[in-house]
Design a protein around this motif. Structure first.
Motif, mmCIF file in Angstrom:
data_model
loop_
_atom_site.group_PDB
_atom_site.id
_atom_site.type_symbol
_atom_site.label_atom_id
_atom_site.label_comp_id
_atom_site.label_asym_id
_atom_site.label_seq_id
_atom_site.Cartn_x
_atom_site.Cartn_y
_atom_site.Cartn_z
ATOM 1 N N MET A 40 0.830 -1.211 0.000
ATOM 2 C CA MET A 40 0.000 0.000 0.000
ATOM 3 C C MET A 40 0.865 1.261 0.000
ATOM 4 O O MET A 40 0.596 2.211 -0.731
ATOM 5 C CB MET A 40 -0.924 0.009 1.218
ATOM 6 N N ARG A 41 1.913 1.249 0.833
ATOM 7 C CA ARG A 41 2.784 2.429 0.913
ATOM 8 C C ARG A 41 3.580 2.602 -0.367
ATOM 9 O O ARG A 41 3.913 3.721 -0.754
ATOM 10 C CB ARG A 41 3.723 2.305 2.115
ATOM 11 N N ASP A 42 3.862 1.496 -1.030
ATOM 12 C CA ASP A 42 4.578 1.548 -2.295
ATOM 13 C C ASP A 42 3.736 2.283 -3.346
ATOM 14 O O ASP A 42 4.262 3.020 -4.176
ATOM 15 C CB ASP A 42 4.857 0.105 -2.754
ATOM 16 N N VAL A 43 2.426 2.080 -3.292
ATOM 17 C CA VAL A 43 1.530 2.700 -4.269
ATOM 18 C C VAL A 43 1.122 4.110 -3.829
ATOM 19 O O VAL A 43 1.202 5.060 -4.600
ATOM 20 C CB VAL A 43 0.264 1.833 -4.482
ATOM 21 N N TYR A 44 0.680 4.239 -2.587
ATOM 22 C CA TYR A 44 0.069 5.489 -2.133
ATOM 23 C C TYR A 44 0.970 6.360 -1.260
ATOM 24 O O TYR A 44 0.619 7.495 -0.944
ATOM 25 C CB TYR A 44 -1.207 5.187 -1.342
ATOM 26 N N GLY A 45 2.117 5.820 -0.828
ATOM 27 C CA GLY A 45 3.000 6.591 0.039
ATOM 28 C C GLY A 45 2.344 6.908 1.376
ATOM 29 O O GLY A 45 1.558 6.111 1.897
ATOM 30 N N GLU A 46 2.645 8.091 1.899
ATOM 31 C CA GLU A 46 2.150 8.483 3.218
ATOM 32 C C GLU A 46 0.630 8.657 3.240
ATOM 33 O O GLU A 46 0.013 8.652 4.300
ATOM 34 C CB GLU A 46 2.823 9.781 3.683
ATOM 35 N N GLU A 47 0.044 8.832 2.043
ATOM 36 C CA GLU A 47 -1.403 9.046 1.993
ATOM 37 C C GLU A 47 -2.148 7.853 2.598
ATOM 38 O O GLU A 47 -3.179 8.030 3.254
ATOM 39 C CB GLU A 47 -1.838 9.267 0.533
ATOM 40 N N TRP A 48 -1.632 6.656 2.391
ATOM 41 C CA TRP A 48 -2.307 5.478 2.931
ATOM 42 C C TRP A 48 -2.317 5.519 4.462
ATOM 43 O O TRP A 48 -3.340 5.238 5.095
ATOM 44 C CB TRP A 48 -1.659 4.181 2.432
ATOM 45 N N ASN A 49 -1.168 5.897 5.050
ATOM 46 C CA ASN A 49 -1.105 6.033 6.517
ATOM 47 C C ASN A 49 -2.138 7.048 7.000
ATOM 48 O O ASN A 49 -2.789 6.846 8.023
ATOM 49 C CB ASN A 49 0.291 6.494 6.950
ATOM 50 N N ALA A 50 -2.254 8.145 6.259
ATOM 51 C CA ALA A 50 -3.190 9.203 6.646
ATOM 52 C C ALA A 50 -4.632 8.690 6.601
ATOM 53 O O ALA A 50 -5.425 8.968 7.497
ATOM 54 C CB ALA A 50 -3.014 10.414 5.730
ATOM 55 N N TRP A 51 -4.965 7.920 5.551
ATOM 56 C CA TRP A 51 -6.329 7.353 5.456
ATOM 57 C C TRP A 51 -6.581 6.431 6.644
ATOM 58 O O TRP A 51 -7.665 6.464 7.236
ATOM 59 C CB TRP A 51 -6.503 6.554 4.170
ATOM 60 N N CYS A 52 -5.593 5.593 6.972
ATOM 61 C CA CYS A 52 -5.744 4.655 8.094
ATOM 62 C C CYS A 52 -6.044 5.415 9.383
ATOM 63 O O CYS A 52 -6.914 5.040 10.159
ATOM 64 C CB CYS A 52 -4.484 3.819 8.282
ATOM 65 N N LYS A 53 -5.297 6.479 9.579
ATOM 66 C CA LYS A 53 -5.463 7.293 10.779
ATOM 67 C C LYS A 53 -6.873 7.882 10.809
ATOM 68 O O LYS A 53 -7.540 7.851 11.840
ATOM 69 C CB LYS A 53 -4.424 8.418 10.769
ATOM 70 N N GLU A 54 -7.308 8.391 9.652
ATOM 71 C CA GLU A 54 -8.625 9.024 9.546
ATOM 72 C C GLU A 54 -9.759 8.071 9.927
ATOM 73 O O GLU A 54 -10.729 8.472 10.563
ATOM 74 C CB GLU A 54 -8.866 9.503 8.112
ATOM 75 N N VAL A 55 -9.640 6.818 9.502
ATOM 76 C CA VAL A 55 -10.723 5.877 9.772
ATOM 77 C C VAL A 55 -10.448 5.050 11.035
ATOM 78 O O VAL A 55 -11.226 4.175 11.398
ATOM 79 C CB VAL A 55 -11.000 4.922 8.576
ATOM 80 N N GLY A 56 -9.315 5.312 11.697
ATOM 81 C CA GLY A 56 -9.026 4.663 12.969
ATOM 82 C C GLY A 56 -8.555 3.222 12.821
ATOM 83 O O GLY A 56 -8.817 2.387 13.675
ATOM 84 N N VAL A 57 -7.831 2.941 11.723
ATOM 85 C CA VAL A 57 -7.289 1.601 11.504
ATOM 86 C C VAL A 57 -5.812 1.614 11.869
ATOM 87 O O VAL A 57 -5.066 2.476 11.418
ATOM 88 C CB VAL A 57 -7.474 1.168 10.023
ATOM 89 N N GLN A 58 -5.405 0.672 12.694
ATOM 90 C CA GLN A 58 -4.006 0.548 13.069
ATOM 91 C C GLN A 58 -3.220 -0.038 11.921
ATOM 92 O O GLN A 58 -3.663 -0.971 11.268
ATOM 93 C CB GLN A 58 -3.871 -0.361 14.276
ATOM 94 N N THR A 59 -2.054 0.514 11.651
ATOM 95 C CA THR A 59 -1.208 -0.031 10.588
ATOM 96 C C THR A 59 0.018 -0.694 11.198
ATOM 97 O O THR A 59 0.529 -0.242 12.206
ATOM 98 C CB THR A 59 -0.742 1.097 9.641
#
Ligand SMILES: [Zn+2]
Length: 140
Positions: free
Chosen positions: A117-136
């Motif tokens: 996911m990070r390979d495709v979306y970079g930091e944006e994926w982490n940000a989405w996870c944070k927004e929806v409350g999903v632990q990465t």
């Protein structure tokens, strides 16, 4: 463009004839993972670009669960040319899978999924996870 009959049949088979998101066995619909823009696409979606989702989940991926759908790979950003680079999470199996063009869903570890996911979306994926409350998973 709609999925061909054989792609849809193979998608359902790969996903165990269940909704990839909630596990429902009824009311399955084709989910085109890559959001299609104005005018639609010129070619039918491939199997790695497809998921079986029930009508409810399919609708929610376009509304209140849009960000969840990106976090879990049920939707893929339109600009991603190769949807097999984005794994999908199957909550009813509690696991991630890499979707191959040959029609397989290969189980992968959460850390591997996060790396993809990070390979495709970079930091944006982490940000989405944070927004929806999903632990990465932590970086290794
Ligand atoms: Zn569902």
């Amino acid at each position: 463009m709609r999925a061909t009959t054989s792609t849809w049949r193979d998608t359902k088979e790969r996903d165990g004839d269940r909704c990839a998101a909630c596990g429902a066995r009824v009311g399955l619909t084709h989910q085109h993972r890559r959001a299609v823009g104005m005018g639609g696409s010129k070619t039918p979606p491939s199997i790695e670009d497809s998921l079986a989702l029930c009508g409810d989940c399919n609708g929610r991926c376009e509304s209140d669960l849009q960000k969840y759908a990106l976090v879990f790979g049920w939707k893929v950003r339109r600009w991603v040319k190769d949807p097999s680079r984005v794994p999908a999470f199957y909550p009813h199996l509690w696991g991630w899978a890499r979707l191959t063009p040959a029609g397989a869903a290969l189980p992968i570890h959460a850390a591997e999924a996060a790396a993809m996911m990070r390979d495709v979306y970079g930091e944006e994926w982490n940000a989405w996870c944070k927004e929806v409350g999903v632990q990465t998973p932590e970086r290794r």
